[in-house]
Scaffold this motif. Structure first.
Motif, PDB file in Angstrom:
ATOM      1  N   ALA A  34       4.210   8.449  -0.903  1.00 63.42           N
ATOM      2  CA  ALA A  34       4.262   8.690   0.540  1.00 63.42           C
ATOM      3  C   ALA A  34       5.031   9.977   0.847  1.00 63.42           C
ATOM      4  N   GLY A  35       6.061  10.259   0.070  1.00 62.69           N
ATOM      5  CA  GLY A  35       6.860  11.454   0.317  1.00 62.69           C
ATOM      6  C   GLY A  35       6.268  12.727  -0.258  1.00 62.69           C
ATOM      7  N   ALA A  36       5.673  12.639  -1.434  1.00 66.69           N
ATOM      8  CA  ALA A  36       5.209  13.842  -2.127  1.00 66.69           C
ATOM      9  C   ALA A  36       3.690  13.989  -2.150  1.00 66.69           C
ATOM     10  N   GLY A  37       2.965  13.003  -1.699  1.00 68.27           N
ATOM     11  CA  GLY A  37       1.507  13.018  -1.807  1.00 68.27           C
ATOM     12  C   GLY A  37       0.841  14.182  -1.121  1.00 68.27           C
ATOM     13  N   THR A  38       1.283  14.505   0.095  1.00 63.47           N
ATOM     14  CA  THR A  38       0.666  15.596   0.843  1.00 63.47           C
ATOM     15  C   THR A  38       0.881  16.931   0.139  1.00 63.47           C
ATOM     16  N   LEU A  40       1.498  17.391  -3.046  1.00 61.59           N
ATOM     17  CA  LEU A  40       0.741  17.389  -4.295  1.00 61.59           C
ATOM     18  C   LEU A  40      -0.751  17.604  -4.040  1.00 61.59           C
ATOM     19  N   LEU A  41      -1.278  17.035  -2.964  1.00 66.05           N
ATOM     20  CA  LEU A  41      -2.687  17.253  -2.633  1.00 66.05           C
ATOM     21  C   LEU A  41      -2.929  18.720  -2.283  1.00 66.05           C
ATOM     22  N   HIS A  42      -1.990  19.323  -1.571  1.00 66.52           N
ATOM     23  CA  HIS A  42      -2.124  20.752  -1.256  1.00 66.52           C
ATOM     24  C   HIS A  42      -2.118  21.585  -2.536  1.00 66.52           C
ATOM     25  N   LEU A  43      -1.252  21.229  -3.464  1.00 70.67           N
ATOM     26  CA  LEU A  43      -1.201  21.928  -4.752  1.00 70.67           C
ATOM     27  C   LEU A  43      -2.532  21.793  -5.485  1.00 70.67           C
ATOM     28  N   ALA A  44      -3.066  20.587  -5.544  1.00 68.29           N
ATOM     29  CA  ALA A  44      -4.346  20.371  -6.223  1.00 68.29           C
ATOM     30  C   ALA A  44      -5.471  21.122  -5.518  1.00 68.29           C
ATOM     31  N   THR A  45      -5.430  21.174  -4.196  1.00 71.54           N
ATOM     32  CA  THR A  45      -6.449  21.897  -3.433  1.00 71.54           C
ATOM     33  C   THR A  45      -6.381  23.388  -3.720  1.00 71.54           C
ATOM     34  N   LEU A  46      -5.179  23.929  -3.843  1.00 72.07           N
ATOM     35  CA  LEU A  46      -5.046  25.345  -4.202  1.00 72.07           C
ATOM     36  C   LEU A  46      -5.593  25.607  -5.602  1.00 72.07           C
ATOM     37  N   PRO A  56     -12.988  17.078  -2.778  1.00 70.38           N
ATOM     38  CA  PRO A  56     -13.115  15.906  -3.651  1.00 70.38           C
ATOM     39  C   PRO A  56     -12.580  16.140  -5.064  1.00 70.38           C
ATOM     40  N   HIS A  57     -12.714  17.338  -5.588  1.00 69.40           N
ATOM     41  CA  HIS A  57     -12.209  17.628  -6.933  1.00 69.40           C
ATOM     42  C   HIS A  57     -10.683  17.597  -6.947  1.00 69.40           C
ATOM     43  N   ALA A  58     -10.071  18.128  -5.904  1.00 65.87           N
ATOM     44  CA  ALA A  58      -8.611  18.102  -5.813  1.00 65.87           C
ATOM     45  C   ALA A  58      -8.110  16.663  -5.691  1.00 65.87           C
ATOM     46  N   ARG A  59      -8.800  15.849  -4.925  1.00 68.91           N
ATOM     47  CA  ARG A  59      -8.399  14.439  -4.772  1.00 68.91           C
ATOM     48  C   ARG A  59      -8.523  13.692  -6.094  1.00 68.91           C
ATOM     49  N   ARG A  60      -9.577  13.971  -6.830  1.00 67.67           N
ATOM     50  CA  ARG A  60      -9.743  13.308  -8.133  1.00 67.67           C
ATOM     51  C   ARG A  60      -8.675  13.792  -9.106  1.00 67.67           C
ATOM     52  N   LEU A  61      -8.409  15.070  -9.109  1.00 70.64           N
ATOM     53  CA  LEU A  61      -7.363  15.634  -9.960  1.00 70.64           C
ATOM     54  C   LEU A  61      -6.018  14.988  -9.653  1.00 70.64           C
ATOM     55  N   LEU A  62      -5.701  14.857  -8.376  1.00 71.84           N
ATOM     56  CA  LEU A  62      -4.432  14.246  -7.975  1.00 71.84           C
ATOM     57  C   LEU A  62      -4.394  12.770  -8.343  1.00 71.84           C
ATOM     58  N   THR A  63      -5.481  12.061  -8.134  1.00 70.30           N
ATOM     59  CA  THR A  63      -5.517  10.635  -8.464  1.00 70.30           C
ATOM     60  C   THR A  63      -5.246  10.412  -9.949  1.00 70.30           C
ATOM     61  N   LEU A  64      -5.857  11.219 -10.796  1.00 70.15           N
ATOM     62  CA  LEU A  64      -5.649  11.085 -12.236  1.00 70.15           C
ATOM     63  C   LEU A  64      -4.206  11.438 -12.626  1.00 70.15           C
ATOM     64  N   TYR A  82       8.170  14.354  -9.330  1.00 68.19           N
ATOM     65  CA  TYR A  82       7.327  15.426  -8.810  1.00 68.19           C
ATOM     66  C   TYR A  82       7.007  16.423  -9.923  1.00 68.19           C
ATOM     67  N   ALA A  83       8.010  16.791 -10.701  1.00 63.86           N
ATOM     68  CA  ALA A  83       7.789  17.733 -11.802  1.00 63.86           C
ATOM     69  C   ALA A  83       6.838  17.130 -12.836  1.00 63.86           C
ATOM     70  N   HIS A  84       6.966  15.843 -13.074  1.00 59.06           N
ATOM     71  CA  HIS A  84       6.070  15.177 -14.025  1.00 59.06           C
ATOM     72  C   HIS A  84       4.635  15.190 -13.514  1.00 59.06           C
ATOM     73  N   THR A  85       4.452  14.855 -12.243  1.00 63.90           N
ATOM     74  CA  THR A  85       3.103  14.837 -11.670  1.00 63.90           C
ATOM     75  C   THR A  85       2.518  16.240 -11.626  1.00 63.90           C
ATOM     76  N   ARG A  86       3.345  17.225 -11.284  1.00 61.54           N
ATOM     77  CA  ARG A  86       2.877  18.614 -11.257  1.00 61.54           C
ATOM     78  C   ARG A  86       2.429  19.051 -12.651  1.00 61.54           C
ATOM     79  N   GLN A  87       3.176  18.656 -13.668  1.00 63.94           N
ATOM     80  CA  GLN A  87       2.796  18.987 -15.037  1.00 63.94           C
ATOM     81  C   GLN A  87       1.470  18.320 -15.399  1.00 63.94           C
ATOM     82  N   CYS A  88       1.293  17.071 -14.995  1.00 61.57           N
ATOM     83  CA  CYS A  88       0.021  16.373 -15.256  1.00 61.57           C
ATOM     84  C   CYS A  88      -1.128  17.067 -14.533  1.00 61.57           C
ATOM     85  N   LEU A  89      -0.894  17.481 -13.293  1.00 55.73           N
ATOM     86  CA  LEU A  89      -1.911  18.213 -12.531  1.00 55.73           C
ATOM     87  C   LEU A  89      -2.304  19.500 -13.240  1.00 55.73           C
TER      88      LEU A  89
END
Length: 180
Positions: A34-38, A40-46, A56-64, A82-89
Motif C-alpha cells: 500500500a505504501g510503495a506500490g504506486t 514501484l508501478l511507476h518504476l516498472a512503467t518507466l 500491462p507489461h509493467a503491471r505483470r513485471l511488478l506482480t512478479l 523496497y530495495a529488494h523489490t526494485r532489484q527483482c524488478l
C-alpha cells in the motif's frame, strides 16, 4: 480399536494452517505494498516505456517482483523491502528485455515517448541512476556490468534523451513530397 483412538488424538492436536504469525506477515506485506506500490508501478512503467494509462507489461513485471519479495519476506531480516523489490524488478526486466526470452515484454505496439527511443539497457541504467538515485557502483553490481560500462551507457542514454528526435527529410530542389 486402539489404533483408531490414537489416530483421533493425533488429528485433534493438528495446528491450524494459518497462525497469527502468518496473519502478521500478510498485514505487514499489505502495508508495504500500500505504501510503495504506486512508486514501484511507476518504476516498472518507466522501464517498459509504456504509458501510465496502458501498462500491462509493467503491471505483470511488478506482480512478479512483488511475488518474489513476498516469498522471501521472512528472510529479509530488517533489509529494505523496497530495495529488494526494485532489484527483482530490474533483474526480471533485464532478463526479459535483453535476452528476449519468456515473452515478458512481447511488443504490442511500439511505445511512444522519450524513453521508448532508448534500448532496454539504456532505459534500465537511466532509470536506476537518475530516478532511483542508485550509485554507479551499486548499479554496476546489480546489473553485472563494470562501473565504466554503466557510465558509458548512462552517457549514451542521456545524449539520446536530451537530443531532439530526428525530423523527416524536407523536399529537395522544390520537389514536393507526395503524401502517402
Amino acid at each position: 480399536m486402539r489404533a483408531e483412538g490414537s489416530q483421533g488424538r493425533r488429528e485433534a492436536r493438528v495446528r491450524p494452517r494459518h497462525t497469527s504469525q502468518d496473519d502478521l506477515r500478510v498485514r505487514e506485506f499489505e502495508a508495504y505494498v500500500a505504501g510503495a506500490g504506486t512508486r514501484l508501478l511507476h518504476l516498472a512503467t518507466l522501464l517498459t516505456a509504456e504509458t501510465p494509462d496502458d501498462n500491462p507489461h509493467a503491471r505483470r513485471l511488478l506482480t512478479l517482483a512483488l511475488a518474489r519479495t513476498y516469498a522471501s519476506w521472512d528472510r529479509l531480516h530488517g533489509e529494505d523491502p523496497y530495495a529488494h523489490t526494485r532489484q527483482c524488478l530490474a533483474t526480471r526486466f533485464a532478463n526479459g528485455a535483453w535476452h528476449r526470452r519468456g515473452g515478458l515484454l512481447r511488443p504490442r505496439a511500439r511505445p511512444a515517448g522519450l524513453l521508448a527511443r532508448l534500448s532496454p539497457q539504456e532505459r534500465l541504467v537511466l532509470v536506476l541512476r537518475l530516478r532511483e538515485g542508485i550509485a554507479e557502483e551499486q548499479t554496476a553490481a546489480l546489473l553485472g556490468l563494470s562501473a565504466e560500462r554503466v557510465r558509458a551507457v548512462l552517457h549514451r542514454a542521456m545524449t539520446a534523451v536530451l537530443s531532439p528526435p530526428p525530423r523527416p527529410a524536407s523536399a529537395v530542389g522544390g520537389v514536393k513530397a507526395v503524401p502517402s
